[in-house]
Motif scaffolding. Structure first.
Motif, PDB file in Angstrom:
ATOM      1  N   LEU A   1      23.971  11.731  -3.799  1.00  0.00           N
ATOM      2  CA  LEU A   1      25.518  11.580  -3.579  1.00  0.00           C
ATOM      3  C   LEU A   1      26.262  12.876  -3.421  1.00  0.00           C
ATOM      4  O   LEU A   1      27.468  12.994  -3.430  1.00  0.00           O
ATOM      5  N   GLU A   2      25.418  13.924  -3.321  1.00  0.00           N
ATOM      6  CA  GLU A   2      26.248  15.404  -3.264  1.00  0.00           C
ATOM      7  C   GLU A   2      27.247  15.497  -2.165  1.00  0.00           C
ATOM      8  O   GLU A   2      28.151  16.227  -2.358  1.00  0.00           O
ATOM      9  N   LYS A   3      27.026  14.583  -0.978  1.00  0.00           N
ATOM     10  CA  LYS A   3      27.840  14.552   0.093  1.00  0.00           C
ATOM     11  C   LYS A   3      29.250  13.969  -0.112  1.00  0.00           C
ATOM     12  O   LYS A   3      30.542  14.054   0.363  1.00  0.00           O
ATOM     13  N   ASN A   4      29.131  13.071  -1.187  1.00  0.00           N
ATOM     14  CA  ASN A   4      30.199  12.218  -1.408  1.00  0.00           C
ATOM     15  C   ASN A   4      30.883  12.368  -2.457  1.00  0.00           C
ATOM     16  O   ASN A   4      32.154  12.292  -2.680  1.00  0.00           O
ATOM     17  N   ILE A   5      30.313  13.152  -3.579  1.00  0.00           N
ATOM     18  CA  ILE A   5      31.122  13.746  -4.854  1.00  0.00           C
ATOM     19  C   ILE A   5      31.023  15.325  -4.733  1.00  0.00           C
ATOM     20  O   ILE A   5      29.919  15.863  -5.025  1.00  0.00           O
ATOM     21  N   ASP A   6      32.284  15.788  -5.020  1.00  0.00           N
ATOM     22  CA  ASP A   6      32.611  17.176  -5.131  1.00  0.00           C
ATOM     23  C   ASP A   6      32.790  17.271  -6.709  1.00  0.00           C
ATOM     24  O   ASP A   6      33.822  16.712  -7.086  1.00  0.00           O
ATOM     25  N   VAL A   7      32.083  18.130  -7.204  1.00  0.00           N
ATOM     26  CA  VAL A   7      32.322  18.377  -8.616  1.00  0.00           C
ATOM     27  C   VAL A   7      32.976  19.775  -9.099  1.00  0.00           C
ATOM     28  O   VAL A   7      32.274  20.874  -8.283  1.00  0.00           O
ATOM     29  N   HIS A   8      33.797  20.097  -9.457  1.00  0.00           N
ATOM     30  CA  HIS A   8      34.613  21.408  -9.487  1.00  0.00           C
ATOM     31  C   HIS A   8      34.560  21.711 -11.237  1.00  0.00           C
ATOM     32  O   HIS A   8      34.616  20.983 -12.046  1.00  0.00           O
ATOM     33  N   PHE A   9      33.876  22.785 -11.468  1.00  0.00           N
ATOM     34  CA  PHE A   9      33.815  23.401 -12.677  1.00  0.00           C
ATOM     35  C   PHE A   9      35.139  24.224 -13.142  1.00  0.00           C
ATOM     36  O   PHE A   9      35.656  25.220 -12.612  1.00  0.00           O
ATOM     37  N   GLY A  10      35.698  23.744 -14.457  1.00  0.00           N
ATOM     38  CA  GLY A  10      36.700  24.511 -15.070  1.00  0.00           C
ATOM     39  C   GLY A  10      37.586  23.481 -15.710  1.00  0.00           C
ATOM     40  O   GLY A  10      37.597  22.433 -15.719  1.00  0.00           O
ATOM     41  N   ASP A  11      38.970  24.165 -15.918  1.00  0.00           N
ATOM     42  CA  ASP A  11      39.965  23.438 -16.581  1.00  0.00           C
ATOM     43  C   ASP A  11      40.633  22.501 -15.324  1.00  0.00           C
ATOM     44  O   ASP A  11      41.298  23.218 -14.611  1.00  0.00           O
TER      45      ASP A  11
END
Ligand SMILES: C[S@@+](CC[C@H](N)C(=O)[O-])C[C@H]1O[C@@H](n2cnc3c(N)ncnc32)[C@H](O)[C@@H]1O
Length: 214
Positions: free
Chosen positions: A105-115
């Motif tokens: 699901l890499e194309k469907n879900i964007d994960v952002h790192f941080g606060d």
């Protein structure tokens, strides 16, 4: 003893929910065995209902953990929609990326790192649903920032708003949670009494607030 619902009610409701995806069920069990704070099954079922009701194609999530709820929501959207999610723990962020990849699901879900307080200012686009499931003391900040990105008629779901029952009665409040309790109470007053929103607080799981942005 659950301070929100009686256990026999919780387990009865959970048992009514069909398991639709074996791999996702295995993933849920692994998370539960590690006592990770993923969504309760019955909360997932209500999220599923809302995703279908509003025909959601875009979701913003605050609090990824290891990615269970974003993978679940992506499946509910038949892996067609887009999810933007954020996580401040580096360990969980990397685990989430790995899990999302294993579900393809890499194309469907964007994960952002941080606060999320900072990330939310830099996210573009508009969303049908927002799911707030991170640091409880910042819910008002998360809500206000998500609100600006909602499509008309969008729904914001806030999890754990009854926080083991402590929000509803001082009798249950433990000393180290006093600030969290005060902040969550202020938050629930805000989303319940502001004319721009219609909110219903449900004693589901650890408490779920459902807010329609008018
Ligand atoms: C309850 S868990 C999320 C569970 C996930 N939504 C699920 O159901 O699978 C909350 C997560 O939010 C993260 N978190 C807490 N405060 C945050 C913040 N300010 N910004 C980003 N992530 C945060 C925590 O590290 C934790 O992993």
């Amino acid at each position: 003893m659950d301070n929100i619902n009686r256990e026999y009610i919780d387990s009865y409701i959970k048992n009514l929910i069909p398991d639709e995806n074996e791999k996702l069920e295995v993933f849920r069990k692994e998370c539960e065995e590690r006592a990770l704070p993923i969504i309760h099954k019955e909360v997932g079922q209500l999220i599923k209902l809302f995703i279908n009701q509003v025909n959601a194609k875009s979701i913003i999530e605050v609090g990824t953990n290891v990615g269970y709820s974003s993978i679940f929501m992506s499946h509910v959207m038949n892996n067609q929609g887009k999810i933007v999610t954020m996580e401040r723990s580096e360990k969980f962020y990397h685990e989430a990326l790995k899990n999302i990849k294993s579900f393809g699901l890499e194309k469907n879900i964007d994960v952002h790192f941080g606060d999320a307080v900072e990330i939310l200012d830099n996210i573009g686009g508009t969303f049908d649903i927002a799911f707030i499931d991170a640091a409880k003391s910042y819910y008002k900040t998360f809500f206000d920032k998500c609100c600006q990105k909602m499509k008309s008629g969008g729904i914001i779901l806030s999890d754990n708003v009854l926080y083991q029952g402590m929000i509803a009665t001082d009798d249950l409040v433990v000393r180290r949670k006093k600030t969290l309790v005060r902040n969550l109470r202020t938050y629930l007053e805000y989303i319940s009494h502001d004319d721009r929103y219609i909110t219903s607080v449900l004693p589901l799981g650890d408490g779920l607030a459902v807010t329609l942005i008018k």
